[in-house]
Design an enzyme around this catalytic site. Structure first.
Site, short mmCIF file in Angstrom:
data_model
loop_
_atom_site.label_atom_id
_atom_site.label_comp_id
_atom_site.label_asym_id
_atom_site.label_seq_id
_atom_site.Cartn_x
_atom_site.Cartn_y
_atom_site.Cartn_z
N LYS A 104 -2.98 -7.67 11.67
CA LYS A 104 -1.54 -8.00 11.50
C LYS A 104 -0.67 -7.39 12.58
CE LYS A 104 -2.20 -4.20 8.71
NZ LYS A 104 -3.13 -3.82 7.68
N GLU A 128 -5.98 -15.42 8.24
CA GLU A 128 -5.63 -15.32 6.82
C GLU A 128 -5.65 -13.87 6.31
OE1 GLU A 128 -4.91 -18.08 4.35
OE2 GLU A 128 -4.12 -16.18 3.66
N VAL A 131 -2.51 -10.81 6.28
CA VAL A 131 -1.49 -10.55 5.26
C VAL A 131 -2.11 -10.75 3.88
CG1 VAL A 131 0.85 -11.06 4.45
CG2 VAL A 131 0.23 -11.57 6.81
N GLU A 189 -3.07 7.02 4.98
CA GLU A 189 -3.59 7.56 6.24
C GLU A 189 -3.07 8.98 6.44
OE1 GLU A 189 -5.25 5.65 8.65
OE2 GLU A 189 -5.18 3.77 7.54
N LYS A 204 3.98 -7.84 8.35
CA LYS A 204 3.47 -8.92 7.51
C LYS A 204 4.57 -9.93 7.20
CE LYS A 204 -0.15 -6.00 5.61
NZ LYS A 204 -0.44 -4.99 4.57
N1 LIG Z 1 -9.09 -1.99 5.67
C1 LIG Z 1 -8.51 -2.98 5.01
O1 LIG Z 1 -8.55 -3.06 3.78
C2 LIG Z 1 -7.80 -4.07 5.77
C3 LIG Z 1 -7.15 -5.11 5.07
C4 LIG Z 1 -6.54 -6.15 5.77
C5 LIG Z 1 -6.56 -6.12 7.17
N2 LIG Z 1 -7.17 -5.08 7.82
C6 LIG Z 1 -7.18 -5.10 9.27
O2 LIG Z 1 -8.53 -5.21 9.71
C7 LIG Z 1 -8.70 -4.53 10.95
C8 LIG Z 1 -9.85 -3.52 10.83
O3 LIG Z 1 -9.53 -2.56 9.84
P1 LIG Z 1 -10.66 -1.56 9.27
O4 LIG Z 1 -10.04 -0.89 8.10
O5 LIG Z 1 -11.93 -2.28 9.10
O6 LIG Z 1 -10.79 -0.51 10.48
P2 LIG Z 1 -11.92 0.58 10.70
O7 LIG Z 1 -12.66 0.84 9.44
O8 LIG Z 1 -11.28 1.71 11.41
O9 LIG Z 1 -12.96 -0.15 11.71
C9 LIG Z 1 -12.64 -0.40 13.05
C10 LIG Z 1 -13.91 -0.75 13.81
O10 LIG Z 1 -13.54 -1.12 15.12
C11 LIG Z 1 -14.35 -0.40 16.06
N3 LIG Z 1 -13.54 -0.09 17.23
C12 LIG Z 1 -12.36 0.55 17.29
N4 LIG Z 1 -11.92 0.64 18.56
C13 LIG Z 1 -12.87 0.05 19.32
C14 LIG Z 1 -13.02 -0.16 20.71
N5 LIG Z 1 -12.10 0.27 21.58
N6 LIG Z 1 -14.12 -0.81 21.14
C15 LIG Z 1 -15.07 -1.22 20.28
N7 LIG Z 1 -15.00 -1.05 18.95
C16 LIG Z 1 -13.91 -0.41 18.48
C17 LIG Z 1 -14.78 0.86 15.37
O11 LIG Z 1 -15.98 1.28 15.98
P3 LIG Z 1 -16.70 2.67 15.60
O12 LIG Z 1 -17.08 2.49 14.15
O13 LIG Z 1 -17.89 2.76 16.49
O14 LIG Z 1 -15.69 3.75 15.79
C18 LIG Z 1 -14.92 0.38 13.92
O15 LIG Z 1 -16.21 -0.09 13.70
C19 LIG Z 1 -7.34 -3.93 11.28
O16 LIG Z 1 -6.64 -4.85 12.10
C20 LIG Z 1 -6.67 -3.84 9.94
O17 LIG Z 1 -5.25 -3.86 10.03
C21 LIG Z 1 -7.78 -4.06 7.17
#
Ligand SMILES: NC(=O)c1ccc[n+]([C@@H]2O[C@H](COP(=O)([O-])OP(=O)(O)OC[C@H]3O[C@@H](n4cnc5c(N)ncnc54)[C@H](OP(=O)(O)O)[C@@H]3O)[C@@H](O)[C@H]2O)c1
Length: 428
Positions: A104, A128, A131, A189, A204
């Site tokens: 987002k 999708e 948000v 966080e 959003k």
């Molecule tokens: N979490 C939720 O419930 C949720 C809900 C809706 C939307 N989102 C969105 O989904 C996205 C991901 O969220 P998340 O919670 O899954 O994040 P996360 O758990 O922090 O995972 C991020 C992943 O991206 C990798 N990464 C980060 N920087 C990188 C780079 N420079 N090069 C290569 N890989 C990289 C990390 O690798 P490493 O593991 O090796 O560090 C990790 O595997 C975000 O945009 C977030 O806003 C999340």
């Protein structure tokens, strides 16, 4: 036939996408004629424990392994943030790969550039999951409800602040204590500012308003107030007058003028949004033909978010089969955005005033001079020569409210204006 997918990131969302894609592979093949197979996953740290056991998927830290692999037709981005996600997505689109993202932050600010690049290259970009997590919001606004003129989009779109406000309501605790507990439990966080200061909700709302109102809407056009200043006293007074406090993201369109606000709002307990607690999200939509709709569900989490991402993947596979992109057309209607012109709303005010005769008459006079009438007045907790006064006004325009607040600030017997929040109407 297999369809190869490159996944960027394997954290909370990426892990869920791996799991759900495997679980649904057969069904997806039956529906679309193609079996989705994630072949490569880009991460930063190859040695890190992953939330899902990897099988044939190959972990890599080299972008080229994915972007330069001709057999990979779809890229799913779950890295988050602006860079390197933006450059990776633009490169993937230019390499004629379809893109699905849950990001987002990126779509709210650079959505137009990303959509334009997708259009120029004849590929899709879907978001999708950006948000409302599992809740289908983008596609209903983009497709199912397009026949409507949408007048209102109003929702709870940030789980962290909703969790904090729900806990403050349940326990009577103050913001700082609940935030600390939420951080210990992993619901907030370590740097919670994007959530508690309302920016995540504003991003959003920018995405929802762009699609719902078919307008060019910028993030900096949203007026944002977070929840740091909401106190246990406000929560208790809100309850006394039949309301709960929620961080509402509200967009409205009246006579071609769009107004966008994110702010703590008193929501009557009879309103459907009052019952959206903890990590749940909800969006209330009003269309001229459809009437009122409410979308409700899990706003985050590994599988709920993966549900939206893999739903987009199925759409991409269908479109590949049909040879179409399925992108939202880039044509946007020219509309004015003026968030200061939000419609008249009731307001809740909490003031400290001197506890002496005649003060109340002065306050009533100030409201009268600004043409603001009062619906409810509570006078509370007299201490050290001061009294706390809670006022709920009748509907008041932003201009009237500002004039009353300026006059209250200038009035000597008013010691402090602690809180000013809008009060939602019971029926939405
Ligand atoms: N979490 C939720 O419930 C949720 C809900 C809706 C939307 N989102 C969105 O989904 C996205 C991901 O969220 P998340 O919670 O899954 O994040 P996360 O758990 O922090 O995972 C991020 C992943 O991206 C990798 N990464 C980060 N920087 C990188 C780079 N420079 N090069 C290569 N890989 C990289 C990390 O690798 P490493 O593991 O090796 O560090 C990790 O595997 C975000 O945009 C977030 O806003 C999340």
């Amino acid at each position: 036939m297999d369809l190869q997918i490159g996944l960027l990131g394997c954290g909370t969302v990426g892990g869920g996408v791996v799991e759900l894609t495997r679980r649904r592979a057969e069904k997806i093949e039956a529906i679309t004629g193609r079996r989705p197979v994630i072949t490569h996953i880009l991460v930063r740290d190859l040695a890190k424990q992953r939330p899902v056991a990897l099988e044939h998927e190959q972990l890599t830290t080299r972008v080229a392994d994915i972007l330069e692999e001709p057999n990979i037709q779809v890229i799913i981005e779950t890295i988050g943030g602006i860079e390197p996600a933006k450059s990776l997505i633009l490169s993937a689109l230019k390499a004629k790969k379809h893109v699905i993202t849950a990001n987002k932050d990126l779509i709210a600010v650079h959505g137009a550039e990303i959509l334009e690049t997708a259009e120029q290259n004849g590929v899709s970009v879907f978001f999708e999951a950006a948000v409302g997590g599992a809740i289908p919001l983008i596609r209903p606004l983009k497709e199912s409800l397009t026949a409507n003129a949408i007048s209102d989009l109003k929702g709870i779109v940030n789980g962290t602040t909703n969790y904090i406000l729900s806990k403050m309501t349940e326990t009577g605790a103050d913001f700082d204590d609940v935030l600390k507990e939420a951080q210990e439990l992993g619901y907030a966080e370590s740097d919670p500012s994007s959530d508690v200061d309302g920016l995540d909700a504003a991003r959003k709302l920018t995405i929802l308003a762009t699609i719902g109102f078919h307008a060019k809407v910028r993030l900096d056009e949203v007026i944002v107030t977070g929840i740091r200043a909401v106190t246990a006293a406000d929560v208790a007074y809100a309850s006394e007058i039949g309301c709960v406090i929620k961080l509402l993201a509200a967009g409205s369109e009246r006579d071609g003028v769009i107004s966008l606000n994110v702010r703590p709002t008193l929501v009557p307990k009879a309103h459907p949004l009052a019952h959206v607690s903890d990590a749940y999200n909800a969006l209330f939509v009003r269309g001229d033909a459809a009437g009122d709709l409410m979308f409700f569900g899990r706003g985050a989490g590994s599988l709920p978010t993966a549900s939206a991402v893999v739903g987009d993947l199925i759409e991409v596979l269908r479109n590949i089969e049909l040879g179409v992109s399925g992108n939202e057309p880039l044509i946007r209607l020219q509309k004015v955005v003026n968030s200061k012109l939000s419609e008249p709303l009731k307001h809740y005010l909490r003031l400290s005033v001197e506890d002496k005769p005649g003060v109340f008459a002065k306050i009533a006079g100030i409201f009268g001079d600004s043409d603001v009438s009062m619906e409810t007045v509570l006078q509370k907790r007299v201490k050290q020569g001061g009294a706390e006064v809670v006022i709920v006004t009748h509907e008041v325009s932003p201009v009237q409210l500002e004039s009353a607040l300026l006059a209250l600030q200038a009035e000597q017997s008013v010691q402090e204006i602690h809180s000013v929040m809008p009060v939602e109407v019971a029926g939405g």
